[in-house]
Design an enzyme around this catalytic site. Structure first.
Site, PDB file in Angstrom:
ATOM      1  N   SER A 180      -7.088  -5.824  -6.411  1.00 43.38           N
ATOM      2  CA  SER A 180      -8.280  -6.389  -5.765  1.00 43.38           C
ATOM      3  C   SER A 180      -9.490  -6.250  -6.698  1.00 43.38           C
ATOM      4  CB  SER A 180      -8.562  -5.655  -4.452  1.00 43.38           C
ATOM      5  OG  SER A 180      -9.100  -4.374  -4.741  1.00 43.38           O
ATOM      6  N   TRP A 199     -10.996  -2.258  -9.788  1.00 39.94           N
ATOM      7  CA  TRP A 199     -11.599  -1.911 -11.086  1.00 39.94           C
ATOM      8  C   TRP A 199     -12.286  -0.551 -11.018  1.00 39.94           C
ATOM      9  CZ3 TRP A 199      -9.906  -4.782 -14.874  1.00 39.94           C
ATOM     10  CH2 TRP A 199      -9.645  -6.135 -14.692  1.00 39.94           C
ATOM     11  N   ARG A 241      -5.490  -2.349   7.978  1.00 31.26           N
ATOM     12  CA  ARG A 241      -6.702  -3.067   7.545  1.00 31.26           C
ATOM     13  C   ARG A 241      -6.271  -4.273   6.735  1.00 31.26           C
ATOM     14  NH1 ARG A 241      -7.890   2.093   6.174  1.00 31.26           N
ATOM     15  NH2 ARG A 241      -7.155   1.801   4.036  1.00 31.26           N
ATOM     16  N   GLU A 280     -11.974  -4.696  -6.055  1.00 31.11           N
ATOM     17  CA  GLU A 280     -12.456  -3.302  -5.926  1.00 31.11           C
ATOM     18  C   GLU A 280     -11.622  -2.331  -6.761  1.00 31.11           C
ATOM     19  OE1 GLU A 280     -12.103  -5.337  -3.132  1.00 31.11           O
ATOM     20  OE2 GLU A 280     -14.257  -5.705  -3.323  1.00 31.11           O
ATOM     21  N   HIS A 289       3.033   3.188  -9.086  1.00 28.88           N
ATOM     22  CA  HIS A 289       2.899   1.736  -9.259  1.00 28.88           C
ATOM     23  C   HIS A 289       4.149   1.143  -9.907  1.00 28.88           C
ATOM     24  CE1 HIS A 289      -1.105   1.828  -7.765  1.00 28.88           C
ATOM     25  NE2 HIS A 289      -1.630   2.481  -8.789  1.00 28.88           N
ATOM     26  N   LEU A 291      10.412 -21.314  -3.885  1.00 34.50           N
ATOM     27  CA  LEU A 291       9.440 -20.350  -3.341  1.00 34.50           C
ATOM     28  C   LEU A 291       8.088 -20.454  -4.054  1.00 34.50           C
ATOM     29  CD1 LEU A 291       8.793 -17.680  -1.682  1.00 34.50           C
ATOM     30  CD2 LEU A 291       9.562 -16.445  -3.724  1.00 34.50           C
ATOM     31  N   ASP A 329       0.829  -1.209   0.000  1.00 35.17           N
ATOM     32  CA  ASP A 329       0.000   0.000   0.000  1.00 35.17           C
ATOM     33  C   ASP A 329       0.864   1.259   0.000  1.00 35.17           C
ATOM     34  OD1 ASP A 329      -2.266   1.513   0.033  1.00 35.17           O
ATOM     35  OD2 ASP A 329      -2.833   1.065   2.102  1.00 35.17           O
TER      36      ASP A 329
HETATM   37  C1  FPP Z   1      -1.832   0.159  -3.356  1.00 39.66           C
HETATM   38  O1  FPP Z   1      -1.354   1.477  -3.429  1.00 39.66           O
HETATM   39  C2  FPP Z   1      -1.278  -0.628  -4.436  1.00 39.66           C
HETATM   40  C3  FPP Z   1      -1.996  -1.142  -5.462  1.00 39.66           C
HETATM   41  C4  FPP Z   1      -3.442  -0.961  -5.583  1.00 39.66           C
HETATM   42  C5  FPP Z   1      -1.347  -1.902  -6.540  1.00 39.66           C
HETATM   43  C6  FPP Z   1      -0.120  -2.673  -6.182  1.00 39.66           C
HETATM   44  C7  FPP Z   1       0.599  -2.996  -7.426  1.00 39.66           C
HETATM   45  C8  FPP Z   1       1.925  -2.993  -7.628  1.00 39.66           C
HETATM   46  C9  FPP Z   1       2.901  -2.781  -6.555  1.00 39.66           C
HETATM   47  C10 FPP Z   1       2.533  -3.204  -8.984  1.00 39.66           C
HETATM   48  C11 FPP Z   1       1.843  -4.086  -9.962  1.00 39.66           C
HETATM   49  C12 FPP Z   1       1.865  -5.522  -9.616  1.00 39.66           C
HETATM   50  C13 FPP Z   1       2.600  -6.466 -10.241  1.00 39.66           C
HETATM   51  C14 FPP Z   1       2.435  -7.904  -9.892  1.00 39.66           C
HETATM   52  C15 FPP Z   1       3.580  -6.156 -11.271  1.00 39.66           C
HETATM   53  P1  FPP Z   1      -2.392   2.683  -3.587  1.00 39.66           P
HETATM   54  O2  FPP Z   1      -2.366   3.097  -5.021  1.00 39.66           O
HETATM   55  O3  FPP Z   1      -3.732   2.291  -3.053  1.00 39.66           O
HETATM   56  O4  FPP Z   1      -1.703   3.749  -2.682  1.00 39.66           O
HETATM   57  P2  FPP Z   1      -2.412   4.991  -1.952  1.00 39.66           P
HETATM   58  O5  FPP Z   1      -3.270   4.423  -0.865  1.00 39.66           O
HETATM   59  O6  FPP Z   1      -1.267   5.769  -1.436  1.00 39.66           O
HETATM   60  O7  FPP Z   1      -3.197   5.708  -3.014  1.00 39.66           O
END
Ligand code: FPP
Length: 246
Positions: A69, A73, A198, A71, A41, A135, A24
């Site tokens: 997740s 989308w 959470r 959600e 990202h 792994l 996160d």
């Molecule tokens: C949460 O941060 C993160 C995500 C919703 C996506 C996680 C994805 C990656 C780390 C990269 C892609 C995955 C792979 C397998 C290559 P947020 O955007 O909700 O952060 P915020 O709460 O600060 O907005």
């Protein structure tokens, strides 16, 4: 193989068998650095590469990462597209090395709703690495914990309908065998970065006795020092599994 460098005092004989990570803070990291969210990202993907490699090197048995997740989308089309592209790029660029490292990839979640290219890349990655014995790398994409439980219940109900099982014979083991993580140990350590505390519908069944660690660092800044500190904190905890201490 040479002994891996440790960045915090951890005992390699008492590692958590299964580590889960809710990655996160990519959005906040991008904002702090005055970048578009997609760049957050992208930076998060770099952090993830390092954590996967190191988990394999130090001997973690299973690593589960929450990438997308059900959600997610609901985010803007641009952000969803950026994440889908990163997922595709990740599988294309990492699959050779992961396979070489004997990593077995499993996708947690419903692949059927993903764009075709992504779906094919994920299926190929699972097939190519399916017999690997190192792994166990689980990547949750279009995943929801409740949906996973409903799916397991449906699979059990189908067995009952087919006459292969009676409802009285249901056990926790039979239920767990119908989760995406069938055959894997429960999550011992669940890490969520960015200070949020959470579970957000991640691995509800598998986390029954997990220890939780919530580092405040944003995911793109999560490095091996942070990772090993989380493991050290886990190793300092007393786990009682509901029993009274002797
Ligand atoms: C949460 O941060 C993160 C995500 C919703 C996506 C996680 C994805 C990656 C780390 C990269 C892609 C995955 C792979 C397998 C290559 P947020 O955007 O909700 O952060 P915020 O709460 O600060 O907005």
């Amino acid at each position: 193989m040479s002994t891996p460098t440790l960045y915090a005092p951890i005992d390699l004989q008492r590692l958590p068998k299964h580590v889960g990570i809710i990655m996160d803070g990519n959005g906040r990291w991008a904002k702090q650095n005055k970048l578009k969210v997609a760049m957050g990202h992208r930076a998060g993907t770099e952090a993830l590469r390092e954590i996967i490699r190191n988990s394999s090197d130090i001997g973690i048995q299973a690593l589960s990462l929450y990438a997308f997740s059900t959600e997610n989308w609901n985010r803007s089309q641009a952000e969803v597209e950026a994440l889908m592209q990163l997922i595709l790029d990740f599988f294309h660029s990492e699959i050779d090395e992961l396979d070489e490292k004997n990593v077995r990839i499993t996708i947690l979640g419903d692949k059927s709703a993903l764009p075709e290219k992504q779906r094919e890349a994920l299926i190929q990655a699972e097939e190519r690495t399916g017999k690997n014995t190192g792994l166990k790398l689980n990547i949750a994409i279009n995943y929801g914990g409740r949906a996973e439980l409903v799916r397991a219940a449906q699979l059990l109900a189908q067995d009952v309908k087919a006459g292969a099982l009676s409802p009285e014979a249901f056990t926790e083991e039979l239920f767990a065998d119908r989760l995406y993580t069938a055959g894997m140990p429960d999550v011992d350590l669940m890490i969520r970065t960015s200070g949020e505390m959470r579970l957000s519908n991640f691995m509800l069944w598998q986390c029954s006795y997990a220890e939780f660690v919530f580092p405040t660092v944003l995911w793109p800044d999560f490095d091996l020092r942070q990772y090993h500190q989380c493991i050290a904190e886990f190793q300092g905890r007393k786990r009682r599994f509901g029993k009274r201490e002797e």
